[in-house]
Design a protein around this motif. Structure first.
Motif, PDB file in Angstrom:
ATOM      1  N   LEU A 204      48.346  26.930  59.949  1.00 38.42           N
ATOM      2  CA  LEU A 204      48.805  25.469  60.646  1.00 38.42           C
ATOM      3  C   LEU A 204      49.663  25.622  61.736  1.00 38.42           C
ATOM      4  O   LEU A 204      50.305  24.319  62.359  1.00 38.42           O
ATOM      5  N   ASN A 205      50.130  26.825  62.406  1.00 37.92           N
ATOM      6  CA  ASN A 205      51.146  27.062  63.446  1.00 37.92           C
ATOM      7  C   ASN A 205      52.413  26.432  63.240  1.00 37.92           C
ATOM      8  O   ASN A 205      52.945  25.909  64.145  1.00 37.92           O
ATOM      9  N   PHE A 206      52.995  26.686  61.974  1.00 40.01           N
ATOM     10  CA  PHE A 206      54.494  26.283  61.995  1.00 40.01           C
ATOM     11  C   PHE A 206      55.182  27.631  61.471  1.00 40.01           C
ATOM     12  O   PHE A 206      54.555  28.478  60.717  1.00 40.01           O
ATOM     13  N   TYR A 207      56.427  27.699  61.592  1.00 39.74           N
ATOM     14  CA  TYR A 207      57.147  28.815  61.337  1.00 39.74           C
ATOM     15  C   TYR A 207      58.290  28.577  60.261  1.00 39.74           C
ATOM     16  O   TYR A 207      58.990  27.406  60.615  1.00 39.74           O
TER      17      TYR A 207
ATOM     18  N   LEU B 132      53.008  31.343  49.869  1.00 41.88           N
ATOM     19  CA  LEU B 132      51.924  30.463  50.282  1.00 41.88           C
ATOM     20  C   LEU B 132      52.256  29.714  51.400  1.00 41.88           C
ATOM     21  O   LEU B 132      51.698  29.350  52.386  1.00 41.88           O
ATOM     22  N   LEU B 133      53.651  29.563  51.420  1.00 41.68           N
ATOM     23  CA  LEU B 133      54.243  28.550  52.794  1.00 41.68           C
ATOM     24  C   LEU B 133      54.103  29.499  54.003  1.00 41.68           C
ATOM     25  O   LEU B 133      53.884  28.841  55.168  1.00 41.68           O
TER      26      LEU B 133
END
Length: 167
Positions: free
Chosen positions: A36-39, A28-29
């Motif tokens: 949401l454009n984060f890594y 899910l993360l």
């Protein structure tokens, strides 16, 4: 002693279930990160580690519930002493193999710790940590097989058929 063993097998099953929750959280993360454009570094690796942990930690509980896949073509046709001998032989071979897997898994954990072996991904996880769960699961499986062997030897092990068990 029975309560301690049953607690061990159930505790291992709960750790396996918790590992599956970790897999879900990591997936899910990872999905949220893409949206949401984060890594989140290592999310895929941690999901893989948790999946392996859940598989190994669930082995003993699955065995004790009679849910492992068994080929009963021969043993299902046997009765009495012949069946008992075949069951003891199968449990002996399974126990020996699980003892080998447990022994070499613990060796791998120790070697990874001694050599400071880390994952090749950008998370650089010390590999002895996920390997620890494999070794623990293999050890608990060995204990479960040994328990089943003793129960079979004492004629206290149940031999439910596939149809009877799921009714």
């Amino acid at each position: 002693m029975r309560k301690i063993l049953d607690g061990l097998f159930m505790g291992s099953a709960w750790l396996a279930a918790f590992s599956m929750i970790i897999v879900l959280i990591m997936v899910l993360l990872s999905m949220a990160g893409r949206t949401l454009n984060f890594y989140l570094p290592g999310a895929d690796a941690y999901a893989g580690y948790a999946m392996a942990a859940s598989g190994f930690l669930a082995l003993a509980h699955t065995l004790k519930r009679g849910e492992h896949i068994r080929v009963t073509l021969i043993v299902g046709k046997l009765n009495g002493a012949a069946r008992k001998a075949m069951e003891l032989w199968a449990l002996t071979v399974g126990g020996a193999l699980s003892a080998l897997v447990a022994t070499y898994s613990w060796r791998l954990v120790l070697q990874s710790h001694q050599f400071h072996d880390i994952s090749t991904g950008n998370d650089a996880t010390p590999l002895w940590i996920p390997q620890l769960f494999m070794a623990l699961g293999a050890t608990v499986l060995f204990i479960a097989l040994l328990d089943e062997w003793v129960l079979e030897w004492q004629n206290r092990r149940s031999h439910q058929s596939e149809e009877t068990r799921h009714e």
